[in-house]
Scaffold this motif. Structure first.
Motif, PDB file in Angstrom:
ATOM      1  N   LEU A  20       0.808  -1.221   0.000  1.00  0.00           N
ATOM      2  CA  LEU A  20       0.000   0.000   0.000  1.00  0.00           C
ATOM      3  C   LEU A  20       0.844   1.274   0.000  1.00  0.00           C
ATOM      4  CD1 LEU A  20      -2.877  -0.815   2.492  1.00  0.00           C
ATOM      5  CD2 LEU A  20      -3.080  -0.438   0.034  1.00  0.00           C
ATOM      6  N   ARG A  21       1.966   1.223   0.706  1.00  0.00           N
ATOM      7  CA  ARG A  21       2.837   2.394   0.838  1.00  0.00           C
ATOM      8  C   ARG A  21       2.050   3.632   1.284  1.00  0.00           C
ATOM      9  NH1 ARG A  21       7.192   1.840  -4.076  1.00  0.00           N
ATOM     10  NH2 ARG A  21       7.695  -0.296  -3.605  1.00  0.00           N
ATOM     11  N   ALA A  22       1.133   3.427   2.173  1.00  0.00           N
ATOM     12  CA  ALA A  22       0.277   4.519   2.647  1.00  0.00           C
ATOM     13  C   ALA A  22       0.993   5.321   3.728  1.00  0.00           C
ATOM     14  CB  ALA A  22      -1.020   3.958   3.203  1.00  0.00           C
ATOM     15  N   PRO A  23       0.982   6.644   3.600  1.00  0.00           N
ATOM     16  CA  PRO A  23       1.592   7.477   4.642  1.00  0.00           C
ATOM     17  C   PRO A  23       0.937   7.203   5.994  1.00  0.00           C
ATOM     18  CG  PRO A  23       1.071   8.790   2.705  1.00  0.00           C
ATOM     19  CD  PRO A  23       0.456   7.443   2.492  1.00  0.00           C
ATOM     20  N   GLY A  24       1.745   7.080   7.002  1.00  0.00           N
ATOM     21  CA  GLY A  24       1.234   6.841   8.344  1.00  0.00           C
ATOM     22  C   GLY A  24       1.068   5.378   8.710  1.00  0.00           C
ATOM     23  N   SER A  25       1.228   4.475   7.738  1.00  0.00           N
ATOM     24  CA  SER A  25       1.007   3.057   8.048  1.00  0.00           C
ATOM     25  C   SER A  25       2.066   2.512   9.010  1.00  0.00           C
ATOM     26  CB  SER A  25       0.946   2.220   6.776  1.00  0.00           C
ATOM     27  OG  SER A  25       2.144   2.328   6.040  1.00  0.00           O
ATOM     28  N   ALA A  26       3.295   2.982   8.906  1.00  0.00           N
ATOM     29  CA  ALA A  26       4.345   2.505   9.817  1.00  0.00           C
ATOM     30  C   ALA A  26       4.033   2.919  11.250  1.00  0.00           C
ATOM     31  CB  ALA A  26       5.710   3.045   9.388  1.00  0.00           C
ATOM     32  N   ALA A  27       3.562   4.153  11.430  1.00  0.00           N
ATOM     33  CA  ALA A  27       3.222   4.626  12.773  1.00  0.00           C
ATOM     34  C   ALA A  27       2.011   3.872  13.325  1.00  0.00           C
ATOM     35  CB  ALA A  27       2.957   6.123  12.754  1.00  0.00           C
ATOM     36  N   GLU A  28       1.024   3.631  12.493  1.00  0.00           N
ATOM     37  CA  GLU A  28      -0.172   2.905  12.951  1.00  0.00           C
ATOM     38  C   GLU A  28       0.179   1.473  13.342  1.00  0.00           C
ATOM     39  OE1 GLU A  28      -3.760   3.278  10.645  1.00  0.00           O
ATOM     40  OE2 GLU A  28      -3.159   5.293  10.003  1.00  0.00           O
ATOM     41  N   LEU A  29       0.984   0.818  12.528  1.00  0.00           N
ATOM     42  CA  LEU A  29       1.400  -0.541  12.860  1.00  0.00           C
ATOM     43  C   LEU A  29       2.221  -0.541  14.141  1.00  0.00           C
ATOM     44  CD1 LEU A  29       1.526  -3.554  12.175  1.00  0.00           C
ATOM     45  CD2 LEU A  29       3.604  -3.071  10.876  1.00  0.00           C
ATOM     46  N   THR A  30       3.086   0.444  14.293  1.00  0.00           N
ATOM     47  CA  THR A  30       3.916   0.538  15.499  1.00  0.00           C
ATOM     48  C   THR A  30       3.041   0.618  16.747  1.00  0.00           C
ATOM     49  OG1 THR A  30       5.731   1.582  14.315  1.00  0.00           O
ATOM     50  CG2 THR A  30       5.637   1.942  16.692  1.00  0.00           C
ATOM     51  N   ALA A  31       2.063   1.506  16.729  1.00  0.00           N
ATOM     52  CA  ALA A  31       1.173   1.647  17.886  1.00  0.00           C
ATOM     53  C   ALA A  31       0.451   0.335  18.174  1.00  0.00           C
ATOM     54  CB  ALA A  31       0.182   2.769  17.647  1.00  0.00           C
ATOM     55  N   ALA A  32      -0.035  -0.326  17.132  1.00  0.00           N
ATOM     56  CA  ALA A  32      -0.748  -1.591  17.316  1.00  0.00           C
ATOM     57  C   ALA A  32       0.169  -2.661  17.903  1.00  0.00           C
ATOM     58  CB  ALA A  32      -1.333  -2.060  15.990  1.00  0.00           C
ATOM     59  N   LEU A  33       1.396  -2.716  17.436  1.00  0.00           N
ATOM     60  CA  LEU A  33       2.341  -3.724  17.926  1.00  0.00           C
ATOM     61  C   LEU A  33       2.790  -3.443  19.355  1.00  0.00           C
ATOM     62  CD1 LEU A  33       4.567  -4.183  14.756  1.00  0.00           C
ATOM     63  CD2 LEU A  33       3.001  -5.880  15.739  1.00  0.00           C
ATOM     64  N   LEU A  34       3.058  -2.187  19.659  1.00  0.00           N
ATOM     65  CA  LEU A  34       3.543  -1.836  20.993  1.00  0.00           C
ATOM     66  C   LEU A  34       2.493  -2.095  22.067  1.00  0.00           C
ATOM     67  CD1 LEU A  34       5.473   1.495  20.324  1.00  0.00           C
ATOM     68  CD2 LEU A  34       6.458  -0.758  20.786  1.00  0.00           C
ATOM     69  N   TYR A  35       1.252  -1.721  21.775  1.00  0.00           N
ATOM     70  CA  TYR A  35       0.206  -1.747  22.796  1.00  0.00           C
ATOM     71  C   TYR A  35      -0.753  -2.938  22.704  1.00  0.00           C
ATOM     72  CZ  TYR A  35       1.873   2.910  23.838  1.00  0.00           C
ATOM     73  OH  TYR A  35       2.672   3.976  24.195  1.00  0.00           O
ATOM     74  N   ARG A  36      -0.405  -3.953  21.922  1.00  0.00           N
ATOM     75  CA  ARG A  36      -1.301  -5.100  21.800  1.00  0.00           C
ATOM     76  C   ARG A  36      -1.447  -5.812  23.152  1.00  0.00           C
ATOM     77  NH1 ARG A  36       3.386  -7.845  18.598  1.00  0.00           N
ATOM     78  NH2 ARG A  36       4.116  -9.309  20.160  1.00  0.00           N
ATOM     79  N   ASN A  37      -2.518  -6.566  23.289  1.00  0.00           N
ATOM     80  CA  ASN A  37      -2.857  -7.193  24.567  1.00  0.00           C
ATOM     81  C   ASN A  37      -2.358  -8.625  24.663  1.00  0.00           C
ATOM     82  OD1 ASN A  37      -4.175  -5.010  25.758  1.00  0.00           O
ATOM     83  ND2 ASN A  37      -6.027  -5.435  24.593  1.00  0.00           N
ATOM     84  N   ASP A  38      -1.049  -8.776  24.634  1.00  0.00           N
ATOM     85  CA  ASP A  38      -0.453 -10.076  24.909  1.00  0.00           C
ATOM     86  C   ASP A  38       0.894  -9.814  25.569  1.00  0.00           C
ATOM     87  OD1 ASP A  38       1.527  -9.579  22.917  1.00  0.00           O
ATOM     88  OD2 ASP A  38       0.307 -10.523  21.376  1.00  0.00           O
ATOM     89  N   GLU A  39       1.596 -10.843  25.877  1.00  0.00           N
ATOM     90  CA  GLU A  39       2.879 -10.698  26.575  1.00  0.00           C
ATOM     91  C   GLU A  39       4.067 -11.038  25.676  1.00  0.00           C
ATOM     92  OE1 GLU A  39       3.185  -9.409  29.723  1.00  0.00           O
ATOM     93  OE2 GLU A  39       1.043  -9.047  29.499  1.00  0.00           O
ATOM     94  N   LEU A  40       3.856 -11.054  24.367  1.00  0.00           N
ATOM     95  CA  LEU A  40       4.907 -11.437  23.434  1.00  0.00           C
ATOM     96  C   LEU A  40       5.822 -10.269  23.091  1.00  0.00           C
ATOM     97  CD1 LEU A  40       2.732 -13.544  20.988  1.00  0.00           C
ATOM     98  CD2 LEU A  40       4.182 -14.382  22.854  1.00  0.00           C
TER      99      LEU A  40
END
Length: 167
Positions: A20-40
């Motif tokens: 997609l190369r969509a602007p902001g996708s790296a930041a959105e993925l980062t937030a999702a990965l950092l704050y996900r609800n697991d202990e991995l």
């Protein structure tokens, strides 16, 4: 949002994000990965973020991702802070200036000093030396350890002076 064990679906979703190369996708993925609800841990997901930053092609992408990760260093959940540390370690110089700023905050995270020590970048020397006077003993201790990692003779005098710190 994909459950663990759905490796093929995850891989497809990641390839789609990169395509997609969509602007902001790296930041959105980062937030999702950092704050996900697991202990991995992040593991190879930090590599995916780095690839997205490259593919996104916007000059702001590395800074946006680094800002999110530095902010997450102070999260109450240790796993979030650990993931942020992993990501910043992977980003390297892209996060250096933000980590230096974090050192200068009154309530900054000692993890910033730890990451700077792992980077072994001499540009962090002055900030780490200054952090030896920080009001938080954890920050002073982490800064001492980071200066030791830098192995820069210019830090020797400051480290010797720090040996008189009772904390």
């Amino acid at each position: 949002r994909l459950p663990s064990g759905e490796d093929q679906a995850r891989a497809t979703a990641i390839r789609a994000l990169i395509a997609l190369r969509a602007p902001g996708s790296a930041a959105e993925l980062t937030a999702a990965l950092l704050y996900r609800n697991d202990e991995l841990a992040l593991g190879d997901a930090s590599e995916v973020v780095a690839t997205l930053i490259e593919q996104e092609g916007t000059p702001d992408a590395p800074g946006e991702v680094a800002e999110l990760a530095v902010a997450a260093l102070g999260d109450a959940r240790p796993v979030v802070a650990f993931r942020a540390e992993e990501l910043l370690d992977r980003l390297g110089a892209d996060g250096l200036d933000l980590l230096v700023q974090e050192l200068r905050k009154r309530h900054g995270s000692p993890r910033a000093a730890t990451i700077l020590g792992k980077m072994k970048d001499a540009r962090a020397l002055e900030a780490l030396v200054t952090a030896l006077e920080h009001p938080d003993p954890r920050m002073r201790g982490a800064s001492c350890a980071a200066l030791g990692e830098l192995r820069d003779p210019a830090a020797a005098e400051a480290l010797l002076a720090a040996t008189r710190d009772p904390e």
